[in-house]
Design an enzyme around this catalytic site. Sequence first.
Site, PDB file in Angstrom:
ATOM      1  CG  ASP A   1      -1.753   1.271   1.300  1.00  0.00           C
ATOM      2  OD1 ASP A   1      -2.584   1.458   0.397  1.00  0.00           O
ATOM      3  OD2 ASP A   1      -1.563   2.069   2.233  1.00  0.00           O
TER       4      ASP A   1
ATOM      5  CD  GLU B   1      -2.354   2.372  -3.850  1.00  0.00           C
ATOM      6  OE1 GLU B   1      -3.559   2.575  -3.791  1.00  0.00           O
ATOM      7  OE2 GLU B   1      -1.538   2.892  -3.088  1.00  0.00           O
TER       8      GLU B   1
ATOM      9  CB  CYS C   1     -13.206  -5.304   7.873  1.00  0.00           C
ATOM     10  SG  CYS C   1     -12.556  -6.488   9.071  1.00  0.00           S
TER      11      CYS C   1
ATOM     12  CG  ASP D   1      -1.137   3.398   5.803  1.00  0.00           C
ATOM     13  OD1 ASP D   1      -2.203   3.843   5.330  1.00  0.00           O
ATOM     14  OD2 ASP D   1      -0.229   4.118   6.248  1.00  0.00           O
TER      15      ASP D   1
HETATM   16 ZN   LIG Z   1     -14.443  -6.833  10.267  1.00  0.00          ZN
END
Ligand SMILES: [Zn+2]
Length: 381
Positions: free
Chosen positions: A190, A274, A326, A354
């Site tokens: 990231d 990314e 998440c 991050d």
């Molecule tokens: Zn979660």
Amino acid sequence: MQLRYQYRVYPTPRQQDMLARSFGCARVVFNDALRARQDAFTAGMKISDTEVQKQVVTEAKKAPERVWLAEVASVVLVQACQDARRAYRNWVDSMSGKRKGRKVGAPRFRSRTDNRQALRLTRNGFSIRRNRKLYVAKVGELKVAWSRDLPSVPSSVTIIKDSAGRYFASFVVEVDQAPLPEVDSEVGIDLGLTTFAVLSDGKVIDSPRFLRRAERTLRKAQQTLSRKEKGSRNRAQARLKVARAHARVADSRRTFAHQQSPAIIRDSQAVFVEDLAVSGLARTRLAKSVHDAGWGMFTRMLEEKAARYGRHFSKVDRWFPSSQLCSACGVVDGPKPLDVREWTCPCGAVHDRDLNAAINILAAGRAERRNACGGTVSPAA
Ligand SMILES: [Zn+2]
């Protein structure tokens, strides 16, 4: 595989003068060759490679308005002609779909005001002398700062002058590269704002001081330049300062990328990053441009080294909100201000912003790779 090895060179004033002429002639021949092809195309005629070369090199030398072409090494002119041919071919093949990958634009004419002046030489136009100097036809023996050894005899060299007035020799060499032994681990990376990057295994890469300092100097030089009156002498000087600061930033980025990339490639079988083009990070324009350029250099080097050592590298289309998602339960928990470094998901997982993003990038990269490897991709239905 073919690699480039680049070194700084220090031509004497006389050699600089000769190089300037050679750059100019290479540029003129390149442009003439391009125009000849375009004219033939517009007229609906075919023109052979030999015909183009005869027209823009051999015949041109006899014409009064091009007679100065004879002052420089003819191998430089022939190469410029070849370069134009390749640029034109790539464009035509790209349009017809014969050339895969990213679309290649129409070749651009070169200008004396370009930031980068260059000429290319093949084996018969240069050699490395016993005294470790680089001999260039009609220019002479150039002093080279050999920062590392060439791994094999180079097949060609490009002599470059950059916008900061520095000279470089960029050699193309053939290198045998055995792939590294396979490892199990894969990694997602990231792009950080506070830190340079965070890896999905928890490793944090900080921006080095020398790079931040160089970037700060560049910003200051740019501000000074923007305040100078157009056309003034002060402005010309300020512009040179900006060019020098740019060059230093680019050098620092390269050094940093050279320091950081080997360990990542060695420790991971697959590397996912990314895709910046689609990531919608909230950043100011200036911060974004500085940051993205550094990131671009870093990912390019990862890609290059991955190819060289038999590793997988790919960019993940970040259509998902990687810092809101998440990585434990998959819930999207809503946007968070940039100063929120840590958050707790309703499922109970506590996330570093991050690191969570890096883990999500790894997961997305793996999924995309599985699909690309022949797994079923469900249609939009
Ligand atoms: Zn979660």
